[in-house]
Design a protein around this motif. Structure first.
Motif, PDB file in Angstrom:
ATOM      1  N   ASN A  58      19.831  56.683  -2.650  1.00  0.00           N
ATOM      2  CA  ASN A  58      19.097  57.769  -3.298  1.00  0.00           C
ATOM      3  C   ASN A  58      17.808  58.052  -2.536  1.00  0.00           C
ATOM      4  O   ASN A  58      17.141  57.124  -2.028  1.00  0.00           O
ATOM      5  CB  ASN A  58      18.748  57.395  -4.750  1.00  0.00           C
ATOM      6  CG  ASN A  58      19.976  57.303  -5.631  1.00  0.00           C
ATOM      7  OD1 ASN A  58      20.466  58.295  -6.127  1.00  0.00           O
ATOM      8  ND2 ASN A  58      20.444  56.070  -5.826  1.00  0.00           N
ATOM      9  N   ARG A  59      17.484  59.327  -2.478  1.00  0.00           N
ATOM     10  CA  ARG A  59      16.196  59.750  -1.919  1.00  0.00           C
ATOM     11  C   ARG A  59      15.639  60.838  -2.819  1.00  0.00           C
ATOM     12  O   ARG A  59      16.317  61.839  -3.092  1.00  0.00           O
ATOM     13  CB  ARG A  59      16.353  60.273  -0.494  1.00  0.00           C
ATOM     14  CG  ARG A  59      15.033  60.825   0.080  1.00  0.00           C
ATOM     15  CD  ARG A  59      15.243  61.398   1.464  1.00  0.00           C
ATOM     16  NE  ARG A  59      14.038  62.060   1.939  1.00  0.00           N
ATOM     17  CZ  ARG A  59      13.021  61.471   2.576  1.00  0.00           C
ATOM     18  NH1 ARG A  59      13.094  60.160   2.815  1.00  0.00           N
ATOM     19  NH2 ARG A  59      11.958  62.144   2.980  1.00  0.00           N
ATOM     20  N   ASN A  60      14.354  60.619  -3.254  1.00  0.00           N
ATOM     21  CA  ASN A  60      13.676  61.585  -4.106  1.00  0.00           C
ATOM     22  C   ASN A  60      12.444  62.080  -3.363  1.00  0.00           C
ATOM     23  O   ASN A  60      11.544  61.290  -3.042  1.00  0.00           O
ATOM     24  CB  ASN A  60      13.278  60.929  -5.425  1.00  0.00           C
ATOM     25  CG  ASN A  60      12.947  61.960  -6.492  1.00  0.00           C
ATOM     26  OD1 ASN A  60      12.505  63.056  -6.194  1.00  0.00           O
ATOM     27  ND2 ASN A  60      13.140  61.555  -7.742  1.00  0.00           N
ATOM     28  N   ASN A  65      16.336  65.781  -4.986  1.00  0.00           N
ATOM     29  CA  ASN A  65      16.973  64.474  -5.160  1.00  0.00           C
ATOM     30  C   ASN A  65      18.316  64.480  -4.440  1.00  0.00           C
ATOM     31  O   ASN A  65      19.171  65.325  -4.700  1.00  0.00           O
ATOM     32  CB  ASN A  65      17.172  64.157  -6.644  1.00  0.00           C
ATOM     33  CG  ASN A  65      17.816  62.791  -6.854  1.00  0.00           C
ATOM     34  OD1 ASN A  65      19.026  62.691  -6.967  1.00  0.00           O
ATOM     35  ND2 ASN A  65      16.991  61.753  -6.894  1.00  0.00           N
ATOM     36  N   THR A  66      18.499  63.571  -3.528  1.00  0.00           N
ATOM     37  CA  THR A  66      19.735  63.461  -2.750  1.00  0.00           C
ATOM     38  C   THR A  66      20.324  62.082  -2.974  1.00  0.00           C
ATOM     39  O   THR A  66      19.619  61.062  -2.857  1.00  0.00           O
ATOM     40  CB  THR A  66      19.463  63.691  -1.253  1.00  0.00           C
ATOM     41  OG1 THR A  66      18.879  64.984  -1.074  1.00  0.00           O
ATOM     42  CG2 THR A  66      20.762  63.595  -0.459  1.00  0.00           C
ATOM     43  N   GLN A  67      21.638  62.075  -3.293  1.00  0.00           N
ATOM     44  CA  GLN A  67      22.322  60.810  -3.579  1.00  0.00           C
ATOM     45  C   GLN A  67      23.621  60.745  -2.788  1.00  0.00           C
ATOM     46  O   GLN A  67      24.440  61.653  -2.825  1.00  0.00           O
ATOM     47  CB  GLN A  67      22.619  60.691  -5.078  1.00  0.00           C
ATOM     48  CG  GLN A  67      23.280  59.378  -5.463  1.00  0.00           C
ATOM     49  CD  GLN A  67      23.625  59.314  -6.933  1.00  0.00           C
ATOM     50  OE1 GLN A  67      24.353  60.173  -7.416  1.00  0.00           O
ATOM     51  NE2 GLN A  67      23.086  58.324  -7.632  1.00  0.00           N
ATOM     52  N   GLN A  83      12.993  56.104  -1.583  1.00  0.00           N
ATOM     53  CA  GLN A  83      14.388  55.783  -1.297  1.00  0.00           C
ATOM     54  C   GLN A  83      14.790  54.531  -2.062  1.00  0.00           C
ATOM     55  O   GLN A  83      13.970  53.636  -2.283  1.00  0.00           O
ATOM     56  CB  GLN A  83      14.636  55.555   0.200  1.00  0.00           C
ATOM     57  CG  GLN A  83      14.405  56.770   1.071  1.00  0.00           C
ATOM     58  CD  GLN A  83      12.967  56.903   1.535  1.00  0.00           C
ATOM     59  OE1 GLN A  83      12.235  55.934   1.547  1.00  0.00           O
ATOM     60  NE2 GLN A  83      12.570  58.119   1.890  1.00  0.00           N
ATOM     61  N   SER A  84      16.057  54.486  -2.421  1.00  0.00           N
ATOM     62  CA  SER A  84      16.615  53.295  -3.054  1.00  0.00           C
ATOM     63  C   SER A  84      18.088  53.194  -2.709  1.00  0.00           C
ATOM     64  O   SER A  84      18.736  54.200  -2.382  1.00  0.00           O
ATOM     65  CB  SER A  84      16.431  53.342  -4.580  1.00  0.00           C
ATOM     66  OG  SER A  84      17.173  54.413  -5.135  1.00  0.00           O
ATOM     67  N   ASN A  95      25.410  64.269  -3.244  1.00  0.00           N
ATOM     68  CA  ASN A  95      24.953  65.193  -4.269  1.00  0.00           C
ATOM     69  C   ASN A  95      23.462  65.451  -4.072  1.00  0.00           C
ATOM     70  O   ASN A  95      22.668  64.500  -3.954  1.00  0.00           O
ATOM     71  CB  ASN A  95      25.184  64.625  -5.671  1.00  0.00           C
ATOM     72  CG  ASN A  95      26.658  64.383  -5.953  1.00  0.00           C
ATOM     73  OD1 ASN A  95      27.501  65.193  -5.596  1.00  0.00           O
ATOM     74  ND2 ASN A  95      26.949  63.250  -6.586  1.00  0.00           N
ATOM     75  N   SER A  96      23.086  66.698  -4.028  1.00  0.00           N
ATOM     76  CA  SER A  96      21.673  67.071  -3.881  1.00  0.00           C
ATOM     77  C   SER A  96      21.280  67.998  -5.013  1.00  0.00           C
ATOM     78  O   SER A  96      22.029  68.930  -5.347  1.00  0.00           O
ATOM     79  CB  SER A  96      21.424  67.753  -2.538  1.00  0.00           C
ATOM     80  OG  SER A  96      21.583  66.840  -1.471  1.00  0.00           O
ATOM     81  N   GLN A 149      27.128  58.603  -2.268  1.00  0.00           N
ATOM     82  CA  GLN A 149      27.963  57.669  -3.029  1.00  0.00           C
ATOM     83  C   GLN A 149      29.181  57.266  -2.204  1.00  0.00           C
ATOM     84  O   GLN A 149      29.842  58.111  -1.584  1.00  0.00           O
ATOM     85  CB  GLN A 149      28.425  58.298  -4.344  1.00  0.00           C
ATOM     86  CG  GLN A 149      27.295  58.585  -5.321  1.00  0.00           C
ATOM     87  CD  GLN A 149      27.798  59.211  -6.605  1.00  0.00           C
ATOM     88  OE1 GLN A 149      28.842  59.849  -6.625  1.00  0.00           O
ATOM     89  NE2 GLN A 149      27.054  59.009  -7.689  1.00  0.00           N
ATOM     90  N   ASN A 179      25.468  53.168  -3.499  1.00  0.00           N
ATOM     91  CA  ASN A 179      24.699  54.389  -3.748  1.00  0.00           C
ATOM     92  C   ASN A 179      23.403  54.344  -2.943  1.00  0.00           C
ATOM     93  O   ASN A 179      22.718  53.318  -2.891  1.00  0.00           O
ATOM     94  CB  ASN A 179      24.355  54.541  -5.233  1.00  0.00           C
ATOM     95  CG  ASN A 179      25.590  54.804  -6.079  1.00  0.00           C
ATOM     96  OD1 ASN A 179      26.541  55.424  -5.623  1.00  0.00           O
ATOM     97  ND2 ASN A 179      25.569  54.312  -7.321  1.00  0.00           N
TER      98      ASN A 179
END
Length: 506
Positions: free
Chosen positions: A293-295, A106-108, A314-315, A84-85, A110, A291
């Motif tokens: 994540n990158r913001n 924001n890119t996630q 990133q997380s 998801n972006s 999953q 998950n």
């Protein structure tokens, strides 16, 4: 006359023996008639129907759709991955903010891995597999049904063609008889009553001919509907081999081989798996997840205080989720009871299907045997009526018989011929219907030449082995032939016969 094929005995033949005999019998028909190269055989008509009949092609497509239920059910137990972006452009930033970020991305990613779902997926797959098996049996039944209709239409054309020819010959004979009666009336040998009787019988024969021609046209159109082609120079069908010697043997084979019974059994089995799948809604489920994540603010973040704002962050996290349902408003129990009721219905339908098959087998067997007896009686009647007509005509020539007696004798002979043609048709159709009810009248049993048999399990294996989201089948296309371009059928030579008969004196 319909007879058992070579090798038939009181011992019940195996399914493979029945299939080999039936296929060889149909195949051998092409070698019987050598002169007319364009003659259509029953095997040829069945092959055309197998390839171009819309009912059969639609049944195959529906079975392909049923095959896909297996990977659909299986997908619920496989890992799923998605990304998801979200891109934000802050077009209005309120004042007094310590940190201003004009835009962000924001890119996630999953990942979800089902670990335990209470047996929902397992039983869903088993139910889908059982329904695929039921669909394959239903496809067998559809093949047998279509072939039975083709056999009936084929024999209807043969029967009605013969009946038309009988009636045409009768019209010609009565026309000649009317002219002869008129000549004898002119010389005073017969009365006006004799002429009126001849005229009345000719008019009735002309009406019977018209009805017979209409029936022939209807039979030809039904043939076109089933086969997709115009019936032309149909050959006599071959004898049907492998027919049982008694009704108990027929029922025994049908219980084991009939596709409708097999389909009902599989549907009942599938309903049992549905109950187990419904019970899974009350059990706990366990799944793993991950998950990433990158913001990204594209380095455009501004701060009114001395802090370091990275351009991207990133997380990642992994974990497991356990769900333990405690109360769902009674929905799981209702779904289970509903599934149980449907299983009961499926079990009852299984018994109902078996009853229907037993009734069909016994009725077809009785009709077949009765038609064989009618054939024998009709053949004897034709021989006796032919001899009787010959004698009545001779006695009429010397004044011992009246014209009406001659006309009656002629009509009785025609009636016996019609009964024989009808009985032969009924015997063949009933025999084939009996084979179909016994599960021995499908494409694999008939050894159809020049065609490739559709194997439903091939598509099932392809569907079950597909794990990709982007695998499609070929674009939908119509395989059946349209019949709107075929000429409207007619009974040839009818007008000439009626005109010739109508020219007789009245």
């Amino acid at each position: 006359m319909l007879t058992l094929g070579p090798g038939a005995s009181r011992r019940r033949p195996s399914r493979s023996q029945i299939a080999a005999r039936l296929g060889a019998s149909l195949l051998g028909l092409s070698c019987i008639v050598a002169s007319p190269a364009a003659a259509e055989t029953l095997q040829g008509a069945l092959a055309k129907a197998y390839q171009t009949n819309p009912t059969l092609n639609a049944a195959r497509a529906n079975q392909m759709a049923a095959d896909e239920n297996v990977p659909i059910q299986r997908a619920a137990g496989l890992p799923s991955v998605q990304i998801n972006s979200t891109y934000n452009e802050n077009v209005l930033i309120p004042g007094g903010q310590f940190v201003v970020i004009p835009r962000t991305l924001n890119t996630q990613g999953q990942l979800n891995v089902p670990i335990y779902q209470g047996g929902l997926v397992k039983n869903g797959i088993r139910a889908a597999d059982a329904r695929v098996a039921a669909g394959e049996e239903t496809l067998r039944a559809t093949e047998a049904s279509v072939f039975s209709q083709v056999v009936a239409a084929y024999n209807d054309v043969l029967r009605d063609t013969q009946i038309v020819e009988f009636n045409r010959a009768n019209v010609r004979n009565l026309g000649v008889n009317l002219r002869a009666t008129g000549d004898r009336f002119e010389v005073g040998d017969l009365t006006r009553t004799d002429v009126a009787q001849s005229e009345a019988r000719l008019s009735q024969a002309q009406a019977d001919l018209r009805n017979a021609e209409a029936n022939l046209i209807g039979s030809k159109e039904r043939y076109i509907q089933q086969v997709g082609d115009v019936p032309a120079d149909l050959s006599q069908p071959p004898p049907l081999p492998g027919l049982p010697t008694d009704v108990a043997e027929a029922v025994e084979i049908a219980i084991k081989e009939n596709p409708d019974i097999a389909a009902a059994t599989k549907n009942s089995e599938a309903a049992g798996y549905d109950v187990k799948a419904a019970r899974a809604s009350r059990l706990p489920t366990l799944s793993g997840f991950g998950n990433v994540n990158r913001n990204d603010n594209f380095g455009g973040a501004r701060a009114n205080i001395p802090i370091n704002i990275p351009a991207a962050q990133q997380s990642a996290v992994i974990g497991a989720q356990l769900q333990l349902p405690l109360y769902q408003g009674g929905r799981p129990a209702a779904q289970i009871r509903q599934s149980q009721a449907r299983q009961t219905a499926a079990m009852e339908n299984q018994i109902g299907t078996e009853r229907g098959v037993v009734s069909q087998v016994r009725s077809a067997f009785a009709s077949w045997r009765a038609s064989l007896d009618v054939i024998k009686s009709a053949e004897s009647a034709i021989a006796a009526n032919s001899l009787s007509l010959e004698g009545v005509r001779a006695e009429n020539g010397v004044g011992n018989r009246t014209i009406i007696e001659v006309l009656n004798a002629e009509q009785e002979l025609i009636n016996a011929k019609v009964i024989l043609a009808t009985a032969r048709r009924n015997a063949y159709v009933a025999g084939f219907t009996l084979l179909a009810a016994m599960g021995n009248a499908e494409a694999r049993d008939l050894d159809l030449q020049g065609i490739t048999l559709y194997i439903p399990k091939d598509n099932y294996r392809r569907a079950r082995g597909s794990f990709m989201d982007w695998s499609d089948r070929a674009a939908p296309m119509i395989r059946s032939t349209r019949t709107v371009a075929t000429p409207a059928q007619s009974a040839a030579a009818a007008t000439a016969d009626l005109d010739a008969a109508g020219a007789a004196p009245r």
